[in-house]
Design a protein around this motif. Sequence first.
Motif, PDB file in Angstrom:
ATOM      1  N   PRO A   3      19.695  11.904  46.348  1.00  0.00           N
ATOM      2  CA  PRO A   3      18.811  13.016  46.693  1.00  0.00           C
ATOM      3  C   PRO A   3      19.224  13.587  48.035  1.00  0.00           C
ATOM      4  CG  PRO A   3      17.696  10.943  47.039  1.00  0.00           C
ATOM      5  CD  PRO A   3      19.013  10.632  46.406  1.00  0.00           C
ATOM      6  N   GLU A   4      18.956  14.843  48.226  1.00  0.00           N
ATOM      7  CA  GLU A   4      19.329  15.484  49.487  1.00  0.00           C
ATOM      8  C   GLU A   4      18.289  15.129  50.536  1.00  0.00           C
ATOM      9  OE1 GLU A   4      19.743  19.610  48.576  1.00  0.00           O
ATOM     10  OE2 GLU A   4      21.189  19.194  47.000  1.00  0.00           O
ATOM     11  N   VAL A   5      18.544  14.052  51.245  1.00  0.00           N
ATOM     12  CA  VAL A   5      17.632  13.635  52.294  1.00  0.00           C
ATOM     13  C   VAL A   5      18.048  14.354  53.564  1.00  0.00           C
ATOM     14  CG1 VAL A   5      16.709  11.674  53.561  1.00  0.00           C
ATOM     15  CG2 VAL A   5      17.349  11.398  51.180  1.00  0.00           C
ATOM     16  N   LEU A  16      15.103   4.992  51.625  1.00  0.00           N
ATOM     17  CA  LEU A  16      16.192   4.901  50.655  1.00  0.00           C
ATOM     18  C   LEU A  16      17.113   3.722  50.984  1.00  0.00           C
ATOM     19  CD1 LEU A  16      17.486   6.171  48.162  1.00  0.00           C
ATOM     20  CD2 LEU A  16      18.802   7.641  49.684  1.00  0.00           C
ATOM     21  N   VAL A  17      17.479   3.596  52.262  1.00  0.00           N
ATOM     22  CA  VAL A  17      18.347   2.495  52.690  1.00  0.00           C
ATOM     23  C   VAL A  17      17.660   1.153  52.440  1.00  0.00           C
ATOM     24  CG1 VAL A  17      19.435   1.370  54.683  1.00  0.00           C
ATOM     25  CG2 VAL A  17      19.626   3.849  54.381  1.00  0.00           C
ATOM     26  N   ILE A  32      10.790   0.110  57.219  1.00  0.00           N
ATOM     27  CA  ILE A  32      11.089   1.534  56.982  1.00  0.00           C
ATOM     28  C   ILE A  32      10.802   2.333  58.252  1.00  0.00           C
ATOM     29  CG2 ILE A  32      10.395   3.609  55.707  1.00  0.00           C
ATOM     30  CD1 ILE A  32       9.854   1.700  53.277  1.00  0.00           C
ATOM     31  N   ALA A  33       9.642   2.109  58.849  1.00  0.00           N
ATOM     32  CA  ALA A  33       9.269   2.826  60.069  1.00  0.00           C
ATOM     33  C   ALA A  33      10.254   2.534  61.202  1.00  0.00           C
ATOM     34  CB  ALA A  33       7.842   2.454  60.489  1.00  0.00           C
ATOM     35  N   LYS A  34      10.606   1.255  61.366  1.00  0.00           N
ATOM     36  CA  LYS A  34      11.554   0.856  62.426  1.00  0.00           C
ATOM     37  C   LYS A  34      12.903   1.548  62.217  1.00  0.00           C
ATOM     38  CE  LYS A  34      13.601  -3.227  64.539  1.00  0.00           C
ATOM     39  NZ  LYS A  34      13.726  -4.690  64.493  1.00  0.00           N
ATOM     40  N   ARG A  35      13.418   1.513  60.975  1.00  0.00           N
ATOM     41  CA  ARG A  35      14.708   2.145  60.691  1.00  0.00           C
ATOM     42  C   ARG A  35      14.637   3.651  60.965  1.00  0.00           C
ATOM     43  NH1 ARG A  35      19.265   0.761  58.289  1.00  0.00           N
ATOM     44  NH2 ARG A  35      18.445  -1.208  57.541  1.00  0.00           N
ATOM     45  N   ALA A  36      13.483   4.260  60.700  1.00  0.00           N
ATOM     46  CA  ALA A  36      13.321   5.704  60.909  1.00  0.00           C
ATOM     47  C   ALA A  36      13.073   6.052  62.375  1.00  0.00           C
ATOM     48  CB  ALA A  36      12.172   6.225  60.049  1.00  0.00           C
ATOM     49  N   GLY A  37      12.805   5.031  63.182  1.00  0.00           N
ATOM     50  CA  GLY A  37      12.557   5.276  64.601  1.00  0.00           C
ATOM     51  C   GLY A  37      11.168   5.835  64.874  1.00  0.00           C
ATOM     52  N   VAL A  38      10.216   5.466  64.013  1.00  0.00           N
ATOM     53  CA  VAL A  38       8.838   5.933  64.204  1.00  0.00           C
ATOM     54  C   VAL A  38       7.903   4.726  64.171  1.00  0.00           C
ATOM     55  CG1 VAL A  38       9.316   8.178  63.135  1.00  0.00           C
ATOM     56  CG2 VAL A  38       8.370   6.336  61.728  1.00  0.00           C
ATOM     57  N   LEU A  57      10.180   9.594  46.625  1.00  0.00           N
ATOM     58  CA  LEU A  57      11.635   9.494  46.621  1.00  0.00           C
ATOM     59  C   LEU A  57      12.162   9.583  45.186  1.00  0.00           C
ATOM     60  CD1 LEU A  57      13.916   9.129  48.664  1.00  0.00           C
ATOM     61  CD2 LEU A  57      13.620   6.653  48.460  1.00  0.00           C
ATOM     62  N   VAL A  58      11.509   8.879  44.276  1.00  0.00           N
ATOM     63  CA  VAL A  58      11.905   8.925  42.872  1.00  0.00           C
ATOM     64  C   VAL A  58      11.763  10.344  42.329  1.00  0.00           C
ATOM     65  CG1 VAL A  58      11.251   8.171  40.540  1.00  0.00           C
ATOM     66  CG2 VAL A  58      11.522   6.484  42.363  1.00  0.00           C
ATOM     67  N   MET A  59      10.694  11.042  42.692  1.00  0.00           N
ATOM     68  CA  MET A  59      10.506  12.417  42.197  1.00  0.00           C
ATOM     69  C   MET A  59      11.589  13.354  42.742  1.00  0.00           C
ATOM     70  SD  MET A  59       8.346  12.148  39.901  1.00  0.00           S
ATOM     71  CE  MET A  59       8.284  13.863  39.408  1.00  0.00           C
ATOM     72  N   ARG A  60      12.117  13.073  43.944  1.00  0.00           N
ATOM     73  CA  ARG A  60      13.262  13.858  44.442  1.00  0.00           C
ATOM     74  C   ARG A  60      14.461  13.658  43.524  1.00  0.00           C
ATOM     75  NH1 ARG A  60      14.150  14.297  50.693  1.00  0.00           N
ATOM     76  NH2 ARG A  60      12.135  15.145  51.271  1.00  0.00           N
ATOM     77  N   TYR A  61      14.695  12.414  43.130  1.00  0.00           N
ATOM     78  CA  TYR A  61      15.781  12.131  42.196  1.00  0.00           C
ATOM     79  C   TYR A  61      15.533  12.841  40.873  1.00  0.00           C
ATOM     80  CZ  TYR A  61      18.292   8.368  44.637  1.00  0.00           C
ATOM     81  OH  TYR A  61      19.062   7.636  45.508  1.00  0.00           O
TER      82      TYR A  61
END
Length: 195
Positions: A3-5, A16-17, A32-38, A57-61
């Motif tokens: 998906p175009e993230v 996603l990661v 997830i929050a830590k990886r995103a920096g939030v 995320l699945v709906m983006r796919y």
Amino acid sequence: MKPEVRDDDPLFAAALVEFERYGIRRANVDDIAKRAGVSRSTFYRHFTGKDDILNQLVMRYVDQFFGALQATVTGLGPGEAIIQAFVAGISLVRQVPLFVSILESEPDLMVRMNAVAEGTAIVDISAKVASTLRQAGATLSDERLREVSELLLRIAISFIAFPNGGIDVASDGQARRFAEDYLAPLIDNGGGNHH
């Protein structure tokens, strides 16, 4: 077919990661929050939880998936469109790391995700299938086309989520034969007799 993230969507990129690397069950909101920096609270301002971000995320796919399928069936009649879409759909799903991770380690998640969505995802995706078939020249009534589209979707999902069984659609050739024999007739003969 990732998906175009976008760069301004760090939570989607991080999720996603985490999902691809650690699986759906082991991934968690804190990571997830830590990886995103939030912060965790920032995550919860955007999503109700892990299931919510996973569903989005699945709906983006799904949107990109149907864009790819639409391109595959452009110019085909409805019967051939069903065959090509089934073959391409099974093949495309196997190329998406997130879906492969879900299907290999947690196939029951497909059932749980649909329960979380309360069937809306099935209805929404069936509408996309119906629209594609209508553009391919399907002449069924709107109601019959919706029913056939949902049936086709449910069949495809069952083969994707639970691939092992007596009917093998692992290769494109096997998937094509199955679609020719069982799926195309649903649209070519008007979806069967309606009593």
